[in-house]
Design an enzyme around this catalytic site. Structure first.
Site: not given
Ligand code: ADP
Length: 409
Positions: A10, A95, A184, A245, A288, A337, A388
Site C-alpha cells: 500500500n 492497493r 474504501h 475532512r 479516544r 470497531e 483490507e
Molecule cells: P485510517 O486507516 O483511516 O487511518 P483507522 O481505521 O486505523 O484509520 O482508524 C483510526 C481512528 O480510529 C483513530 O483516529 C481513532 O479516532 C479511532 N480509534 C482507534 N482506537 C480507538 C478506540 N479505542 N476508541 C475510539 N476510537 C478509536
C-alpha cells in the site's frame, strides 16, 4: 512446490505499508511500514510473525525514495528467510486508490493498465501517483512476477447511474470524468461479505449498510452483495464527517471562501481535507481523545461528537430508504470497531427501524466479528473488523491462480 505467498503493498506519497501473507492458510508472515520516505527522519518498522518469539525491528535514517524503501523491506524479509526472490512468492498485490470506471475487478498490471491509472491522476492527485511509483518499483525488483492492482473504487462500480451521477451538466461532467466513484471499496466488499457470513447467509441474500469509520470514513449500501450507493464521491472528501475532512458541504461554501475570504483553491482544498472534520471542529481528530474530553465536560468536543453522529444517522436513514429492506448494519475500522459510544449514539432511538442495541454486547471488546444488537431487534447490528490487506491478498491470489490454470502452478 506451489507458490502461495502474496506481498501486499500500500504505497502512499511518503510511506509504504506492507504485509507478506501465506494464502495456504491465510496467515501473516510479516507486516511493516516505511514512513517519511524522502526525509532525513525516515523510519522502517518491520515485524516478522513467524518463528514464535521473533522481534519487531526498527531502522531510522534517510530512505531517499520508494526504490530504496522497497529494497530495505526486501532486506528485512530476507533476514527472516522470507526474501522476495523466493520461488514461494506468487504475486505482489497493490492497493490502487482510483480505478475509474474501467477497473471493476482486480487486474494484472501491464503498461496499458499503468497508462490508465496514470490517466486517472487528475481525479486522484494525492493517491494514484504514489501507487504508480510503488508498482514500478516492485516491477523493477521482480520483473518476472505477476503484479496485481486491487482498486479502492472497484466495488462501487456496480452503483446505478442514479446514485453515481451528480446533477450537473452532463457534457461537462463527462468531459472531465466527474461522477461519484466511492472509495474504501476493498473494505466495504470484505465487511459486507463477512457480515453475511455472520448471519449464516450468502451475500446475495442480504442487504447491508456498512459504516467504515476510521480517520477517513464512508458508508455504503450493499444489496445482495452489490454496492448500490456509497458516501464518498469524485474524491474521498464527500459524505460523513471524518477525522480531518468535512464530508458533505454546500459547494457554494467554496465560492464564498474564495470570493469573500480571499482563499486560493489550494487553501480551500487544505482547509476541507486537512483542517476540517473532527479536527477542525474541536482540535482533535482521535475519537479516544474526544471521548475523554467529553467525559471532562468539554463543550467543543461534545459538539464535534454530536455533528459526527448527526451526519452518520442521516446516512443510516438514507441508505435504509435506498435499500428498502435492511438485514444488517456493520460497523468497522478504527472508530467503528472500538468506539462503543459512537455505535450506541448512531442507532439510539431507531427501534421503529428495527434497530435495538444490547448494551452489554456493545461494550464487549474483541477482534472477532460480533453481533451487538438485542435479540428483539429485527435488524442485526454488528461489529465486523475490516482487513483490507487480507482482501487484497485473496483477490490477488485467486486472480493469479485462475491465470496459471489447473496443473500449471
Ligand atoms: P485510517 O486507516 O483511516 O487511518 P483507522 O481505521 O486505523 O484509520 O482508524 C483510526 C481512528 O480510529 C483513530 O483516529 C481513532 O479516532 C479511532 N480509534 C482507534 N482506537 C480507538 C478506540 N479505542 N476508541 C475510539 N476510537 C478509536
Amino acid at each position: 512446490m506451489t507458490a502461495s505467498r502474496v506481498l501486499v503493498l500500500n504505497s502512499g506519497s511518503s510511506s509504504v505499508k506492507y504485509q507478506l501473507l501465506d494464502m495456504r492458510d491465510s496467515s501473516r508472515l510479516a507486516v511493516g511500514l516505511v514512513e517519511r520516505i524522502g526525509e532525513a527522519t525516515s523510519r522502517l518498522v518491520h515485524s516478522p510473525l513467524t518463528g514464535g518469539g521473533a522481534q519487531r525491528r526498527e531502522r531510522s535514517g534517510p530512505i531517499a525514495d520508494h526504490d530504496a524503501a522497497l529494497k530495505a523491506v526486501a532486506e528485512e524479509l530476507t533476514q527472516d528467510g522470507l526474501g522476495l526472490d523466493s520461488p514461494e512468492l506468487a504475486a505482489i498485490g497493490h492497493r490502487v486508490v482510483h480505478g475509474g470506471l474501467r477497473f471493476t475487478e482486480p487486474t494484472v498490471i501491464d503498461e496499458d493498465v499503468l497508462a490508465e491509472v496514470e490517466r486517472l491522476v487528475p481525479v486522484a492527485p494525492l493517491h494514484n501517483p504514489a501507487n504508480i511509483t510503488g508498482i514500478r518499483t516492485a516491477q523493477a525488483l521482480r520483473p518476472d512476477l505477476p503484479q496485481v492492482a486491487v482498486f479502492d473504487t472497484a466495488f462501487h462500480t456496480t452503483m446505478p447511474e442514479a446514485a453515481a451521477r451528480y446533477a450537473i451538466d452532463v457534457e461537462t461532467a463527462d468531459a472531465h470524468r466527474i461522477r461519484r466513484y466511492g472509495f474504501h471499496g476493498t473494505s466495504h466488499a470484505y465487511v459486507s461479505r463477512r457480515t453475511a457470513a455472520l448471519l449464516g447467509k450468502d451475500p446475495s441474500e442480504v442487504n447491508v449498510i456498512v459504516l467504515h469509520l476510521g480517520n477517513g470514513a464512508s458508508a455504503s449500501a450493499v444489496a445482495g452483495g452489490r454496492c448500490v450507493d456509497t458516501s464518498m464521491g469524485l474524491t474521498p472528501l464527500e459524505g460523513l464527517v471524518m477525522g480531518t475532512r468535512s464530508g458533505d458541504i454546500d459547494p457554494a461554501v467554496t465560492f464564498h471562501l474564495k470570493r469573500v475570504a480571499g482563499m486560493s483553491v489550494d487553501d480551500i482544498d487544505q482547509l476541507l481535507n486537512k483542517r476540517s472534520g473532527l479536527l477542525g471542529l474541536c482540535g482533535d481528530n482521535d475519537m479516544r481523545e474526544i471521548r475523554r474530553r467529553i467525559d471532562e465536560g468539554d463543550e467543543r468536543a461534545r459538539l464535534a461528537f454530536d455533528i459526527y453522529i448527526h451526519r452518520l444517522r442521516k446516512y443510516i436513514g438514507a441508505y435504509y430508504a435506498v435499500l428498502g429492506r435492511v438485514d444488517a448494519i456493520a460497523f468497522t475500522a478504527g472508530v467503528g470497531e472500538n468506539a462503543a459510544p459512537v455505535r450506541e449514539a448512531a442507532v439510539a432511538g431507531l427501534e421503529e427501524l428495527g434497530l435495538v442495541l444490547d448494551p452489554e454486547r456493545n461494550a464487549v471488546r474483541s477482534d472477532e466479528p460480533r453481533i451487538i444488537s438485542a435479540n428483539s431487534g429485527r435488524v442485526v447490528v454488528a461489529v465486523v473488523p475490516t482487513d483490507e490487506e487480507m482482501e487484497i491478498a485473496q483477490q490477488t491470489f485467486s486472480l493469479v491462480k485462475s491465470l496459471s490454470g489447473p496443473g500449471n502452478a
